[in-house]
Design an enzyme around this catalytic site. Sequence first.
Site, PDB file in Angstrom:
ATOM      1  CG  HIS A 276      -1.775   1.106   1.488  1.00 33.14           C
ATOM      2  ND1 HIS A 276      -2.175   2.000   0.499  1.00 33.14           N
ATOM      3  CD2 HIS A 276      -2.358   1.566   2.629  1.00 33.14           C
ATOM      4  CE1 HIS A 276      -2.926   2.932   1.036  1.00 33.14           C
ATOM      5  NE2 HIS A 276      -3.051   2.701   2.325  1.00 33.14           N
TER       6      HIS A 276
ATOM      7  CB  CYS B  78     -10.059   3.389   5.474  1.00 34.67           C
ATOM      8  SG  CYS B  78      -8.633   2.302   5.583  1.00 34.67           S
TER       9      CYS B  78
ATOM     10  N   GLY C 238      -6.353   7.951   6.747  1.00 38.93           N
ATOM     11  CA  GLY C 238      -5.930   8.442   8.053  1.00 38.93           C
ATOM     12  C   GLY C 238      -6.636   9.742   8.421  1.00 38.93           C
TER      13      GLY C 238
HETATM   14  C1  COA Z   1       2.975  -3.909  10.297  1.00 41.29           C
HETATM   15  C2  COA Z   1       4.328  -3.251  10.029  1.00 41.29           C
HETATM   16  C3  COA Z   1       4.766  -2.434  11.236  1.00 41.29           C
HETATM   17  C4  COA Z   1       5.333  -4.377   9.782  1.00 41.29           C
HETATM   18  O1  COA Z   1       6.537  -3.810   9.415  1.00 41.29           O
HETATM   19  P1  COA Z   1       7.858  -4.693   9.328  1.00 41.29           P
HETATM   20  O2  COA Z   1       8.186  -5.238  10.665  1.00 41.29           O
HETATM   21  O3  COA Z   1       8.878  -3.887   8.607  1.00 41.29           O
HETATM   22  O4  COA Z   1       7.335  -5.876   8.392  1.00 41.29           O
HETATM   23  P2  COA Z   1       8.101  -7.094   7.815  1.00 41.29           P
HETATM   24  O5  COA Z   1       7.665  -7.273   6.413  1.00 41.29           O
HETATM   25  O6  COA Z   1       9.571  -7.025   8.104  1.00 41.29           O
HETATM   26  O7  COA Z   1       7.470  -8.298   8.622  1.00 41.29           O
HETATM   27  C5  COA Z   1       7.763  -8.518   9.997  1.00 41.29           C
HETATM   28  C6  COA Z   1       7.951 -10.013  10.203  1.00 41.29           C
HETATM   29  O8  COA Z   1       6.727 -10.661   9.855  1.00 41.29           O
HETATM   30  C7  COA Z   1       6.976 -11.654   8.895  1.00 41.29           C
HETATM   31  N1  COA Z   1       5.809 -11.738   7.994  1.00 41.29           N
HETATM   32  C8  COA Z   1       5.205 -10.712   7.367  1.00 41.29           C
HETATM   33  N2  COA Z   1       4.175 -11.175   6.642  1.00 41.29           N
HETATM   34  C9  COA Z   1       4.132 -12.502   6.822  1.00 41.29           C
HETATM   35  C10 COA Z   1       3.308 -13.535   6.332  1.00 41.29           C
HETATM   36  N3  COA Z   1       2.295 -13.279   5.494  1.00 41.29           N
HETATM   37  N4  COA Z   1       3.548 -14.808   6.739  1.00 41.29           N
HETATM   38  C11 COA Z   1       4.559 -15.070   7.593  1.00 41.29           C
HETATM   39  N5  COA Z   1       5.399 -14.123   8.082  1.00 41.29           N
HETATM   40  C12 COA Z   1       5.176 -12.867   7.685  1.00 41.29           C
HETATM   41  C13 COA Z   1       8.226 -11.207   8.169  1.00 41.29           C
HETATM   42  O9  COA Z   1       8.881 -12.288   7.564  1.00 41.29           O
HETATM   43  C14 COA Z   1       9.019 -10.603   9.282  1.00 41.29           C
HETATM   44  O10 COA Z   1       9.650 -11.649   9.997  1.00 41.29           O
HETATM   45  P3  COA Z   1      11.111 -11.436  10.630  1.00 41.29           P
HETATM   46  O11 COA Z   1      10.954 -10.319  11.641  1.00 41.29           O
HETATM   47  O12 COA Z   1      11.402 -12.750  11.236  1.00 41.29           O
HETATM   48  O13 COA Z   1      11.994 -11.064   9.488  1.00 41.29           O
HETATM   49  C15 COA Z   1       4.269  -2.322   8.773  1.00 41.29           C
HETATM   50  O14 COA Z   1       4.102  -3.080   7.616  1.00 41.29           O
HETATM   51  C16 COA Z   1       3.173  -1.291   8.894  1.00 41.29           C
HETATM   52  O15 COA Z   1       3.319  -0.294   9.586  1.00 41.29           O
HETATM   53  N6  COA Z   1       2.042  -1.514   8.185  1.00 41.29           N
HETATM   54  C17 COA Z   1       0.940  -0.579   8.197  1.00 41.29           C
HETATM   55  C18 COA Z   1       1.169   0.528   7.202  1.00 41.29           C
HETATM   56  C19 COA Z   1       0.136   1.618   7.339  1.00 41.29           C
HETATM   57  O16 COA Z   1      -0.238   2.024   8.422  1.00 41.29           O
HETATM   58  N7  COA Z   1      -0.361   2.109   6.204  1.00 41.29           N
HETATM   59  C20 COA Z   1      -1.388   3.065   6.173  1.00 41.29           C
HETATM   60  C21 COA Z   1      -2.675   2.378   6.318  1.00 41.29           C
HETATM   61  S1  COA Z   1      -4.005   3.455   6.579  1.00 41.29           S
END
Ligand code: COA
Length: 395
Positions: A349, A380, A382
């Site tokens: 996204h 949606c 923010g």
């Molecule tokens: C949720 C969030 C904090 C995660 O960030 P991140 O930690 O950099 O994410 P990563 O892709 O590194 O994933 C974290 C862990 O989950 C694991 N993971 C992610 N998706 C997975 C899946 N589908 N299945 C298994 N494992 C998964 C990754 O492998 C990683 O593992 P590790 O720590 O062992 O390497 C970030 O994606 C976020 O802030 N998302 C929301 C964005 C947002 O707010 N957008 C606006 C919306 S209104």
Amino acid sequence: MTRELNDVVVIDAVRTAFGRAGEKGIFWNTRAEDLCVPLMKALIERNPGITPDMIEDSVWGVTNQVKEQGGTIGRMIPILAEWGWKIPGCSIDRMCASGLTAIGFSVSHIASGMADCLIAGGVEHMGHLPMGFMRDPHPRAEELLGGASAFNMGMTAENIHDRYPQFTKEMADEYARNCQEKADRAINAGKMKDMIIPIDVELADGTQLTADRDQQPRPGTTMEGLAGLKTPFREEGGRVTAGNASGLNDGAAVVLLMSATRAQELGIVPKMRWVASAVAGVDPTIMGIAPVPATEKALNKAGLTIADIDIIEINEAFSVQALYFLDHFGLRPDDPRVNQWGGAIAYGHPLAASGPRLVAFMCGLFKENPKARYGLTTMCVGRGQGYSIIWENAI
Ligand SMILES: CC(C)(COP(=O)(O)OP(=O)(O)OC[C@H]1O[C@@H](n2cnc3c(N)ncnc32)[C@H](O)[C@@H]1OP(=O)(O)O)[C@@H](O)C(=O)NCCC(=O)NCCS
């Protein structure tokens, strides 16, 4: 003087591959503008009969309008495409729906007769400009938005889980796993090929790559894998994880819009027709529920009900927020009309790029489903907003 509204049509929609934000991302060494320029050129190349001089405005959604994304990037993009100085441009911010709003504004301009041919896009390089970068909220913002969680989208998703406990973590994970499966099937079936414009890039380690595949999807996602993930937005008892949330991404997407009359004059067959748009505001601490009132308003304006909508493209900022929407309209989480090719949980996204990405998906899905008449794109936003546009298949 009374005037009729002009019919507005979508001629084409394309996007970049979506990269992961950060040094491991495919676009770490690529500027935001350089994601947009190839898309503009591709629209012209693949639509014979349309030339840059026909474009009356270059309207770009972009959430973080600083550094490379500042300085009215919408104006700079056609200039960087070396199309001269005659194509005006502007930048629009409605956070995640910035790109969808750029499309909505462009629709209004064409419908009202202000223009006949417009580019409406969205771009976000979340690696270079992370969410909230350089923002300076008003001292009263937190109080008036309903609390600190209104500033953190993951927390707003936890708040929805709190407020509507019928949507469990297991349901959120199951929705996410299904999303990944749908995306994997769509990618392997070549559904992304027509909409992704390949871009040659240099990675952080100097490797050259043609970026033509989304970097975010995680095929093979399992319920067990999802169950074990951390809940970064709430350590104890949280339900929102990296697996059931959209990611942090870099990407751009763009739509070419015209008046139906001009398209007909040029002998161009449009892909879809605009029907109605609506925007709505809700409690910012549960911003993810806002596609519901926005969609109700849009349906009302169109004189339709959800039963009339054959294809739904909802931007999955978080599983729980999509679950709320589907439940409200009496749809099952696995309803085949909804995000047939998967959604933002799989593809990512890149904020402002996601609205035009939904429109690109809708064009592709209408083409594949000629019997489908109406489609809905909804997201949606923010600070507690929702934006919905209803389209009619023109193929
Ligand atoms: C949720 C969030 C904090 C995660 O960030 P991140 O930690 O950099 O994410 P990563 O892709 O590194 O994933 C974290 C862990 O989950 C694991 N993971 C992610 N998706 C997975 C899946 N589908 N299945 C298994 N494992 C998964 C990754 O492998 C990683 O593992 P590790 O720590 O062992 O390497 C970030 O994606 C976020 O802030 N998302 C929301 C964005 C947002 O707010 N957008 C606006 C919306 S209104």
